[in-house]
Scaffold this active site. Sequence first.
Site, PDB file in Angstrom:
ATOM      1  N   ASN A  94     -10.106  -0.490  -0.539  1.00 30.74           N
ATOM      2  CA  ASN A  94      -8.651  -0.416  -0.456  1.00 30.74           C
ATOM      3  C   ASN A  94      -8.058  -0.939  -1.752  1.00 30.74           C
ATOM      4  O   ASN A  94      -8.117  -2.133  -2.036  1.00 30.74           O
ATOM      5  CB  ASN A  94      -8.173  -1.246   0.746  1.00 30.74           C
ATOM      6  N   CYS A 125       0.814  -1.223   0.000  1.00 29.93           N
ATOM      7  CA  CYS A 125       0.000   0.000   0.000  1.00 29.93           C
ATOM      8  C   CYS A 125       0.847   1.272   0.000  1.00 29.93           C
ATOM      9  O   CYS A 125       0.380   2.333  -0.403  1.00 29.93           O
ATOM     10  CB  CYS A 125      -0.955  -0.007   1.197  1.00 29.93           C
ATOM     11  N   HIS A 128      -3.860   7.064   2.280  1.00 30.69           N
ATOM     12  CA  HIS A 128      -4.159   5.732   1.776  1.00 30.69           C
ATOM     13  C   HIS A 128      -5.577   5.380   2.200  1.00 30.69           C
ATOM     14  O   HIS A 128      -5.948   5.531   3.362  1.00 30.69           O
ATOM     15  CB  HIS A 128      -3.156   4.733   2.358  1.00 30.69           C
TER      16      HIS A 128
END
Length: 322
Positions: A279, A117, A249
């Site tokens: 996500n 990520c 994020h």
Amino acid sequence: MSGSALRAVIKGTGSALPQRRVSNAELAAQVDTSDEWITERTGIKFRHIAGPDETTATLGAEAARNALNAAGMTEADIDLIIVATCTPDQTFPAAATKVQHILGHHGGVAFDVAAVCSGFLYGFSVAESMIRAGSAKNALVIGAETMTRLLDWEDRGTCVLFGDGAGAVVLSGEVGERGVLATQLHADGRHNELLYVDGGPSTTGTVGKLRMQGREVFRHAVTNLASVMHEVLEQAELVPADIDWVVPHQANARIIDATVKKLGLPAERVILTVAEHANTSAASVPLALDVAVRDGRINAGDVVVLEAMGGGFTWGASVVRM
């Protein structure tokens, strides 16, 4: 850094999403979950899932084309392509070389960065360093993922969290006040077992499935992200009040809320796309940035903080004057 220094400036942003958009309700018809359960714990309402003809490279190339168009440039202007991904089309070659080929460009440098990520921020930092060193003039930095390929659809604690997509930026070297002001990156490999994929070429010979201990990841994320945002602001000689926007994020709305509260920032300065995209790992920061640039929230001259944390653990933040 003085105003006369060479900086890497964001000249254009772009993004791409798979055609298929899946709601919590649709997911609940296949998995033991509910819209209420997912929304309360994560803030996620939808995610996009790649079809058979949509891959990390095709999504990355589409996002790259959109970023190039926004920058008023073509693939011929680019001498560096970095793709941040943990879901490449193949073990090798790099997804970046496939993106390069799809774009019709056959020169320059192209490689992948794997930091899950945080991958976009890692790739962003590498591109910025190469531009300041004079080894690249114009770079495409792309975060692209097909995370749903890694999901165990019987594990409701993880399969509801992720989606597919891509985001990209064009970075160019310019002298002036705009550009990347500071970046801080970190990693701590002791926490591998908290967020990982249980496969790989040199271990199982398989792709594997994503595994996560959600509560522990949440705790580390809030602590690490708040800390690195303080670090990067100090490096840039700024204070929280100087920030126009935070682009975090997009893993979990509760993590984002807890992090910005630790920094003392109002919620209205935070770009949130997690409800729409879930996500998307390395794609989430550039995807959210593109959304906010295109809807007019983020404008030239704004001070923006990009931040992310992912498996490894890896985490980081960057301050950019748009």
